[in-house]
Scaffold this motif. Structure first.
Motif, PDB file in Angstrom:
ATOM      1  N   UNK A 239     -18.480  12.201   2.472  1.00  0.00           N
ATOM      2  CA  UNK A 239     -17.652  11.749   3.581  1.00  0.00           C
ATOM      3  C   UNK A 239     -16.740  10.602   3.149  1.00  0.00           C
ATOM      4  N   UNK A 240     -17.260   9.735   2.297  1.00  0.00           N
ATOM      5  CA  UNK A 240     -16.438   8.633   1.796  1.00  0.00           C
ATOM      6  C   UNK A 240     -15.277   9.172   0.951  1.00  0.00           C
ATOM      7  N   UNK A 241     -15.547  10.175   0.099  1.00  0.00           N
ATOM      8  CA  UNK A 241     -14.488  10.733  -0.740  1.00  0.00           C
ATOM      9  C   UNK A 241     -13.444  11.438   0.123  1.00  0.00           C
ATOM     10  N   UNK A 242     -13.873  12.129   1.173  1.00  0.00           N
ATOM     11  CA  UNK A 242     -12.901  12.753   2.074  1.00  0.00           C
ATOM     12  C   UNK A 242     -11.985  11.707   2.703  1.00  0.00           C
ATOM     13  N   UNK A 243     -12.573  10.623   3.185  1.00  0.00           N
ATOM     14  CA  UNK A 243     -11.768   9.555   3.764  1.00  0.00           C
ATOM     15  C   UNK A 243     -10.839   8.947   2.727  1.00  0.00           C
ATOM     16  N   UNK A 244     -11.340   8.772   1.510  1.00  0.00           N
ATOM     17  CA  UNK A 244     -10.509   8.199   0.452  1.00  0.00           C
ATOM     18  C   UNK A 244      -9.354   9.131   0.090  1.00  0.00           C
ATOM     19  N   UNK A 245      -9.572  10.424   0.096  1.00  0.00           N
ATOM     20  CA  UNK A 245      -8.497  11.365  -0.216  1.00  0.00           C
ATOM     21  C   UNK A 245      -7.411  11.328   0.853  1.00  0.00           C
ATOM     22  N   UNK A 246      -7.807  11.196   2.101  1.00  0.00           N
ATOM     23  CA  UNK A 246      -6.803  11.084   3.156  1.00  0.00           C
ATOM     24  C   UNK A 246      -5.972   9.813   2.973  1.00  0.00           C
ATOM     25  N   UNK A 247      -6.641   8.705   2.670  1.00  0.00           N
ATOM     26  CA  UNK A 247      -5.913   7.463   2.450  1.00  0.00           C
ATOM     27  C   UNK A 247      -5.034   7.566   1.200  1.00  0.00           C
ATOM     28  N   UNK A 248      -5.540   8.198   0.160  1.00  0.00           N
ATOM     29  CA  UNK A 248      -4.756   8.372  -1.063  1.00  0.00           C
ATOM     30  C   UNK A 248      -3.486   9.166  -0.789  1.00  0.00           C
ATOM     31  N   UNK A 249      -3.617  10.268  -0.033  1.00  0.00           N
ATOM     32  CA  UNK A 249      -2.433  11.068   0.289  1.00  0.00           C
ATOM     33  C   UNK A 249      -1.436  10.260   1.118  1.00  0.00           C
ATOM     34  N   UNK A 250      -1.950   9.473   2.057  1.00  0.00           N
ATOM     35  CA  UNK A 250      -1.071   8.655   2.900  1.00  0.00           C
ATOM     36  C   UNK A 250      -0.337   7.627   2.057  1.00  0.00           C
ATOM     37  N   UNK A 251      -1.057   6.937   1.147  1.00  0.00           N
ATOM     38  CA  UNK A 251      -0.434   5.921   0.300  1.00  0.00           C
ATOM     39  C   UNK A 251       0.618   6.551  -0.595  1.00  0.00           C
ATOM     40  N   UNK A 252       0.353   7.704  -1.140  1.00  0.00           N
ATOM     41  CA  UNK A 252       1.322   8.357  -2.006  1.00  0.00           C
ATOM     42  C   UNK A 252       2.576   8.740  -1.237  1.00  0.00           C
ATOM     43  N   UNK A 253       2.430   9.186  -0.014  1.00  0.00           N
ATOM     44  CA  UNK A 253       3.608   9.534   0.786  1.00  0.00           C
ATOM     45  C   UNK A 253       4.436   8.285   1.103  1.00  0.00           C
ATOM     46  N   UNK A 254       3.744   7.203   1.420  1.00  0.00           N
ATOM     47  CA  UNK A 254       4.465   5.962   1.665  1.00  0.00           C
ATOM     48  C   UNK A 254       5.213   5.516   0.424  1.00  0.00           C
ATOM     49  N   UNK A 255       4.560   5.656  -0.736  1.00  0.00           N
ATOM     50  CA  UNK A 255       5.224   5.275  -1.982  1.00  0.00           C
ATOM     51  C   UNK A 255       6.418   6.183  -2.262  1.00  0.00           C
ATOM     52  N   UNK A 256       6.297   7.448  -1.967  1.00  0.00           N
ATOM     53  CA  UNK A 256       7.415   8.373  -2.180  1.00  0.00           C
ATOM     54  C   UNK A 256       8.578   8.020  -1.274  1.00  0.00           C
ATOM     55  N   UNK A 257       8.287   7.684  -0.035  1.00  0.00           N
ATOM     56  CA  UNK A 257       9.355   7.331   0.903  1.00  0.00           C
ATOM     57  C   UNK A 257      10.006   6.023   0.499  1.00  0.00           C
ATOM     58  N   UNK A 258       9.179   5.057   0.015  1.00  0.00           N
ATOM     59  CA  UNK A 258       9.758   3.791  -0.421  1.00  0.00           C
ATOM     60  C   UNK A 258      10.646   3.991  -1.631  1.00  0.00           C
ATOM     61  N   UNK A 259      10.338   5.001  -2.419  1.00  0.00           N
ATOM     62  CA  UNK A 259      11.162   5.291  -3.584  1.00  0.00           C
ATOM     63  C   UNK A 259      12.345   6.180  -3.266  1.00  0.00           C
ATOM     64  N   UNK A 260      12.539   6.517  -1.988  1.00  0.00           N
ATOM     65  CA  UNK A 260      13.689   7.325  -1.606  1.00  0.00           C
ATOM     66  C   UNK A 260      13.449   8.806  -1.687  1.00  0.00           C
ATOM     67  N   UNK A 261      12.187   9.228  -1.821  1.00  0.00           N
ATOM     68  CA  UNK A 261      11.872  10.655  -1.891  1.00  0.00           C
ATOM     69  C   UNK A 261      11.236  11.037  -0.570  1.00  0.00           C
ATOM     70  N   UNK A 262      11.931  11.836   0.236  1.00  0.00           N
ATOM     71  CA  UNK A 262      11.415  12.202   1.547  1.00  0.00           C
ATOM     72  C   UNK A 262      10.809  13.579   1.553  1.00  0.00           C
ATOM     73  N   UNK A 263       9.879  13.807   2.487  1.00  0.00           N
ATOM     74  CA  UNK A 263       9.288  15.133   2.655  1.00  0.00           C
ATOM     75  C   UNK A 263      10.157  15.960   3.566  1.00  0.00           C
TER      76      UNK A 263
END
Length: 314
Positions: A239-263
């Motif tokens: 359960x901890x790894x599932x929660x961490x994967x969700x946070x990891x995906x969220x952080x990566x998307x934020x980093x992509x958007x900050x770098x000018x790469x949009x989904x």
């Protein structure tokens, strides 16, 4: 006589000599019979005592002894036949057992050959199989794209990952590679798959799968705790790894958007998985918002993002 009437004449009496003669005659006959009997016995004894009779009785004794020996020999022969029959049965059983052992060994070799052919015919789950296939990556790991999976690999490799040892002694002796062990844990976390099925899909022994799951789950949990601050504590490592994967995906998307790469696309993604154990990574909206959530439904519902740059420095 005179004056007294006449007297009856006396009865005649047998003479004494006749009685004596009769008695002597009877005694003579008895003595003669006794003598004849004695003479007959003497003649019988004389006849029995002859060599012919002695030979006859000797032959009868020998006959009786021989009959006893024949009876004993027949009993011994019957016992020997029974013992021989048991020995023959035992030898036949041993021969059949040896044949069955040979046949069993042949069947076991044939089973191993069929298993090897089956392993070669079924694609083995691995990290290499996911490369270039975002849809399969989402299905197996829950991450939205191969690019994000590779970023996760880079983060895990940056630490000190343990090497999963080959603990298999039979069946499928294969050492599991580093990235394959990550995928194995992600697949288990996403689908709550039994170890025996994971062993079949990854073509590993159950012992190897069990060792890799225990080792790599602990390592990934420690890495997420170190690299992703602010994660809520969970007693269950999966359960901890599932929660961490969700946070990891969220952080990566934020980093992509900050770098000018949009989904591309809009809305948030639904969850996908098996048995309610799916990891759901939400996509960012067209305006740049992003989110994450759990779900029990079917597909993930997000559009895979373009190539994602490496993680920004901490």
């Amino acid at each position: 006589g005179e004056g007294g009437g006449s007297l009856a004449p006396p009865l005649p009496q047998a003479p004494a000599t006749a009685t004596a003669t009769a008695m002597s005659t009877v005694e003579g006959e008895e003595k003669a019979e006794e003598k004849a009997e004695e003479e007959g016995e003497e003649e019988s004894c004389a006849l029995v005592d002859t060599p012919a009779f002695r030979a006859y009785f000797r032959l009868r004794e020998e006959r009786d002894a021989l009959a006893a020996r024949v009876d004993k020999a027949e009993a011994e022969a019957q016992a020997a036949r029974a013992e021989l029959g048991r020995q023959l049965v035992a030898e036949e059983l041993e021969r059949r057992l040896e044949e069955l052992n040979v046949h069993y060994a042949q069947l076991w070799r044939h089973r191993d050959q069929l298993q090897a052919r089956l392993d070669r015919s079924i694609p083995r789950f691995s990290a290499a199989m996911l490369q270039g296939n975002d849809e399969l990556t989402r299905l197996v790991t829950g991450l939205p794209s191969v690019a994000m999976l590779n970023q996760l690999f880079a983060m895990l490799d940056a630490g000190d990952p343990p090497h999963a040892e080959n603990v298999s002694t039979s069946g499928r002796p294969r050492k599991i590679a580093g990235h394959d062990s990550y995928v194995l844990v992600l697949f288990r976390v996403r689908h709550a798959t039994p170890g025996i099925l994971i062993a079949h899909l990854f073509q590993l022994s159950e012992a190897t799968v069990s060792s890799a799951l225990q080792t790599m789950t602990d390592y990934m949990k420690r890495t997420f705790e170190r690299e992703i601050p602010g994660l809520p504590p969970r007693e269950d490592a999966n359960e901890f790894i599932k929660s961490a994967l969700r946070r990891f995906a969220f952080v990566q998307r934020q980093a992509n958007q900050a770098g000018g790469i949009g989904d591309t696309g809009s809305g948030s993604g639904g969850g996908g998985g098996s048995g309610g154990a799916a990891v759901v990574v939400a996509t960012a909206t067209a305006s740049g918002s992003a989110g994450a959530g759990d779900g029990d439904g079917g597909g993930l519902g997000e559009v895979p993002p373009p190539a994602i740059p490496p993680l920004p420095p901490a």
